[in-house]
Design a protein around this motif. Structure first.
Motif, PDB file in Angstrom:
ATOM      1  N   LYS A 148      13.340   6.303  37.385  1.00 40.86           N
ATOM      2  CA  LYS A 148      14.026   6.751  36.184  1.00 40.86           C
ATOM      3  C   LYS A 148      14.930   5.656  35.641  1.00 40.86           C
ATOM      4  O   LYS A 148      15.937   5.925  35.034  1.00 40.86           O
ATOM      5  N   ALA A 149      14.567   4.400  35.860  1.00 40.87           N
ATOM      6  CA  ALA A 149      15.497   3.342  35.511  1.00 40.87           C
ATOM      7  C   ALA A 149      14.812   2.148  34.871  1.00 40.87           C
ATOM      8  O   ALA A 149      13.638   1.914  35.069  1.00 40.87           O
ATOM      9  N   ILE A 150      15.588   1.411  34.137  1.00 40.18           N
ATOM     10  CA  ILE A 150      15.193   0.122  33.606  1.00 40.18           C
ATOM     11  C   ILE A 150      16.213  -0.880  34.119  1.00 40.18           C
ATOM     12  O   ILE A 150      17.413  -0.680  33.990  1.00 40.18           O
ATOM     13  N   ILE A 197       7.803  -4.184  36.558  1.00 41.40           N
ATOM     14  CA  ILE A 197       7.553  -4.235  37.991  1.00 41.40           C
ATOM     15  C   ILE A 197       7.605  -2.806  38.499  1.00 41.40           C
ATOM     16  O   ILE A 197       8.652  -2.180  38.458  1.00 41.40           O
ATOM     17  N   GLY A 198       6.477  -2.293  38.974  1.00 42.11           N
ATOM     18  CA  GLY A 198       6.427  -0.908  39.417  1.00 42.11           C
ATOM     19  C   GLY A 198       6.766   0.013  38.270  1.00 42.11           C
ATOM     20  O   GLY A 198       6.071   0.041  37.275  1.00 42.11           O
ATOM     21  N   THR A 199       7.843   0.753  38.400  1.00 43.35           N
ATOM     22  CA  THR A 199       8.248   1.645  37.320  1.00 43.35           C
ATOM     23  C   THR A 199       9.605   1.264  36.751  1.00 43.35           C
ATOM     24  O   THR A 199      10.255   2.068  36.117  1.00 43.35           O
ATOM     25  N   ALA A 200      10.031   0.047  36.974  1.00 41.59           N
ATOM     26  CA  ALA A 200      11.310  -0.394  36.421  1.00 41.59           C
ATOM     27  C   ALA A 200      11.088  -1.567  35.484  1.00 41.59           C
ATOM     28  O   ALA A 200      10.293  -2.445  35.747  1.00 41.59           O
ATOM     29  N   VAL A 250      21.570  -8.552  34.664  1.00 38.46           N
ATOM     30  CA  VAL A 250      22.439  -8.311  33.523  1.00 38.46           C
ATOM     31  C   VAL A 250      22.890  -6.857  33.460  1.00 38.46           C
ATOM     32  O   VAL A 250      24.070  -6.574  33.334  1.00 38.46           O
ATOM     33  N   GLU A 251      21.935  -5.913  33.508  1.00 36.45           N
ATOM     34  CA  GLU A 251      22.310  -4.512  33.373  1.00 36.45           C
ATOM     35  C   GLU A 251      21.244  -3.603  33.957  1.00 36.45           C
ATOM     36  O   GLU A 251      20.158  -4.057  34.313  1.00 36.45           O
ATOM     37  N   PHE A 252      21.590  -2.316  33.988  1.00 37.83           N
ATOM     38  CA  PHE A 252      20.726  -1.281  34.537  1.00 37.83           C
ATOM     39  C   PHE A 252      20.764  -0.097  33.591  1.00 37.83           C
ATOM     40  O   PHE A 252      21.843   0.418  33.297  1.00 37.83           O
TER      41      PHE A 252
END
Length: 183
Positions: A9-11, A21-24, A41-43
């Motif tokens: 559920k993340a970027i 990469i995978g689901t991010a 840098v960020e999430f």
């Protein structure tokens, strides 16, 4: 539970070029001359700071001008829109479009998203809906407007059963969809 799992559920954003990469989503500082160096840098995470629709982040595309990022959220049946700072790579959540909300149809289990070379349209495929979905795009704001759904077995459309991937010809005149369940 392992701390090495990928949060679906993340970027993740690093400085530089976007890579899935995978689901991010990862934004890296890798350059041709300086391959391999990354700076975090960020999430961006589903459900945090107003971000919605990233559950099962599956694929992404960057607008031709580099100012917007579009992410297919498989688990949320969604397309997410982010603005992108071209200097820092930082993303800002703009909006989400979900299957079954505000007249949008065809995004159930959104697998893939792409953008036309001129940046005027965004296309997505819904695996469970066996559909190709078309949005028009505001080139200034990046915002999307639902245009239509083409569904397998409807109005003479065939070959979208299990729509899985999508790409466009270099001039944008033709849309190609790979379907997992169709032979």
């Amino acid at each position: 539970m392992s701390n090495n799992r990928i949060d679906r559920k993340a970027i993740l954003v690093f400085v530089g070029v976007f890579i899935l990469i995978g689901t991010a989503l990862v934004n890296t500082s890798q350059t041709w001359a300086d391959a391999g160096d990354l700076t975090f840098v960020e999430f961006q995470k589903d459900g945090v700071n107003g971000v919605d629709g990233l559950d099962g982040a599956r694929s992404l595309t960057v607008s031709p001008d580099g100012n917007h990022v579009y992410v297919a959220g498989y688990g949320d049946d969604a397309i997410n829109v982010f603005s992108r700072n071209s200097t820092t790579g930082l993303l800002t959540f703009i909006e989400v479009h979900k299957d079954g909300i505000d007249g949008i149809d065809g995004l159930s289990e959104t697998m893939d998203v792409t953008i036309s070379p001129d940046g005027d349209h965004v296309y997505a495929v819904g695996f469970d809906d066996d559909a190709l979905v078309v949005f028009s795009r505001n080139n200034t704001t990046g915002a999307l407007t639902y245009v239509q759904k083409l569904e397998d077995g409807q109005n003479g459309v065939d070959g979208l059963y299990g729509a899985y991937s999508i790409t466009l010809s270099p001039n944008g005149d033709h849309v190609y969809v790979g379907a997992f369940r169709d032979n």
